[in-house]
Structure formats: C-alpha cells, structure tokens
Design a protein around this motif. Structure first.
Motif, mmCIF file in Angstrom:
data_model
loop_
_atom_site.group_PDB
_atom_site.id
_atom_site.type_symbol
_atom_site.label_atom_id
_atom_site.label_comp_id
_atom_site.label_asym_id
_atom_site.label_seq_id
_atom_site.Cartn_x
_atom_site.Cartn_y
_atom_site.Cartn_z
ATOM 1 N N UNK A 98 -12.592 3.500 -11.526
ATOM 2 C CA UNK A 98 -13.300 3.239 -10.423
ATOM 3 C C UNK A 98 -13.194 1.861 -9.246
ATOM 4 N N UNK A 99 -13.631 1.143 -8.487
ATOM 5 C CA UNK A 99 -13.192 0.702 -7.788
ATOM 6 C C UNK A 99 -14.283 0.128 -6.784
ATOM 7 N N UNK A 100 -14.685 -1.387 -6.226
ATOM 8 C CA UNK A 100 -15.262 -1.406 -5.153
ATOM 9 C C UNK A 100 -14.176 -1.345 -4.029
ATOM 10 N N UNK A 101 -14.082 -1.498 -2.938
ATOM 11 C CA UNK A 101 -14.104 -1.435 -1.693
ATOM 12 C C UNK A 101 -12.755 -2.902 -1.360
ATOM 13 N N UNK A 102 -11.631 -1.961 -0.458
ATOM 14 C CA UNK A 102 -10.247 -2.828 -0.325
ATOM 15 C C UNK A 102 -11.677 -4.085 0.236
ATOM 16 N N UNK A 103 -11.121 -5.798 0.246
ATOM 17 C CA UNK A 103 -11.668 -6.736 1.070
ATOM 18 C C UNK A 103 -10.605 -7.726 1.262
ATOM 19 N N UNK A 104 -10.976 -8.598 1.753
ATOM 20 C CA UNK A 104 -9.711 -9.726 2.199
ATOM 21 C C UNK A 104 -9.797 -11.169 1.594
ATOM 22 N N UNK A 105 -9.515 -12.241 0.817
ATOM 23 C CA UNK A 105 -10.067 -12.991 0.382
ATOM 24 C C UNK A 105 -9.875 -14.329 1.332
ATOM 25 N N UNK A 106 -11.000 -14.966 1.075
ATOM 26 C CA UNK A 106 -12.043 -15.771 1.971
ATOM 27 C C UNK A 106 -10.960 -16.741 2.135
ATOM 28 N N UNK A 107 -9.926 -17.198 1.360
ATOM 29 C CA UNK A 107 -8.950 -18.730 1.692
ATOM 30 C C UNK A 107 -8.016 -18.304 2.724
ATOM 31 N N UNK A 108 -7.168 -17.002 2.019
ATOM 32 C CA UNK A 108 -5.848 -16.237 2.252
ATOM 33 C C UNK A 108 -5.888 -15.201 3.178
ATOM 34 N N UNK A 109 -7.285 -14.765 2.951
ATOM 35 C CA UNK A 109 -7.139 -13.691 3.660
ATOM 36 C C UNK A 109 -5.887 -12.266 3.580
ATOM 37 N N UNK A 110 -4.927 -12.432 2.511
ATOM 38 C CA UNK A 110 -5.095 -10.906 1.744
ATOM 39 C C UNK A 110 -5.629 -10.278 0.944
ATOM 40 N N UNK A 111 -5.204 -8.985 1.306
ATOM 41 C CA UNK A 111 -6.102 -8.068 0.382
ATOM 42 C C UNK A 111 -5.884 -8.233 -1.372
ATOM 43 N N UNK A 112 -6.877 -7.261 -1.579
ATOM 44 C CA UNK A 112 -7.933 -7.288 -2.637
ATOM 45 C C UNK A 112 -9.323 -6.350 -3.517
ATOM 46 N N UNK A 113 -8.816 -6.299 -4.942
ATOM 47 C CA UNK A 113 -10.430 -4.984 -4.787
ATOM 48 C C UNK A 113 -10.480 -5.927 -5.834
#
Length: 127
Positions: A98-113
């Motif tokens: 189980x995981x959360x949805x892909x999102x983007x780091x607020x500071x560097x805009x890199x993908x994360x989850x």
C-alpha cells in the motif's frame, strides 16, 4: 567529530517477524545479514548497499501514532532514493504494498511518494 556523516544502521521496531521479514527482504530486496532470538524479542539485520536496518521484533510494542499526525517527536520517516518513482509505485502495486499517490516535493519539484512497512513506519521514495 569525524565520520558523523556515516550512518552505521537505522533501528526499526515491529511486532510480526514474518510480515517484517517478507516486507523488507522479499518485497524491498534487502539481504538478511543476521538473525538473533533473545529472551523477549527477535533482532535481525538486513542490508541494501551501505544501508543496514536493525529490525527488532517486540510482540507487545506500543503502536506508532499514524498519519495524519506525523509531526510527533522522533524519526518522521525514512526516505529511499530511486531513479523512477512511478515505476517503483507500479512495482509496489504488483507486490500489494500500500502506498500514497505520486506527488511532487514542494521545494525541488521531484517526484515522491509515501508507503508504510507492516509496523506502520512511514517510508518514502524520492527521485
């Protein structure tokens, strides 16, 4: 102080050996380093590259406070660097992690989850 930039290991507590072993070794690909049964718990170490996780299995350990309140004192989460977060999330889906949805780091805009181990420890993948 020298060498404080080198982490020796990170310790995690869980309550179910089979679930924790399956998650870290079979699903995430860590290698078992050693295993120790002690009077009231189990300790096993797993590694991946230079990272070592020291995993304690304590059947009666108190539960960790969960999201949406991640701001408790202490370790907030562990983050793993990956090349492709979207591909890793697809792999998590195939492994029923189980995981959360892909999102983007607020500071560097890199993908994360974010995702969670069987003990509820928040984990993150980040490009």
């Amino acid at each position: 102080m020298e060498n404080l930039d080198l982490i020796h290991h990170i310790a995690i507590i869980g309550t179910d050996y089979e679930k924790m072993y399956d998650f870290y070794v079979n699903k995430l690909g860590f290698k078992l380093i050693d295993y120790h049964e002690r009077k009231d718990d189990i300790l096993f170490n797993v590694g991946c590259g230079n990272l070592v996780l020291e995993i304690f299995i304590k059947p009666n350990a108190p539960k960790r406070p969960h999201l949406p309140i991640p701001e408790n004192q202490g370790l907030r989460h562990l983050a793993f660097k990956v090349n492709d977060v979207a591909a890793m999330l697809a792999e998590f889906d195939s492994l029923n992690i189980k995981h959360e949805e892909l999102r983007y780091d607020d500071f560097n805009q890199r993908k994360m989850a974010f995702f969670f181990d069987p003990s509820g420890q928040p984990l993150e993948i980040h490009e």
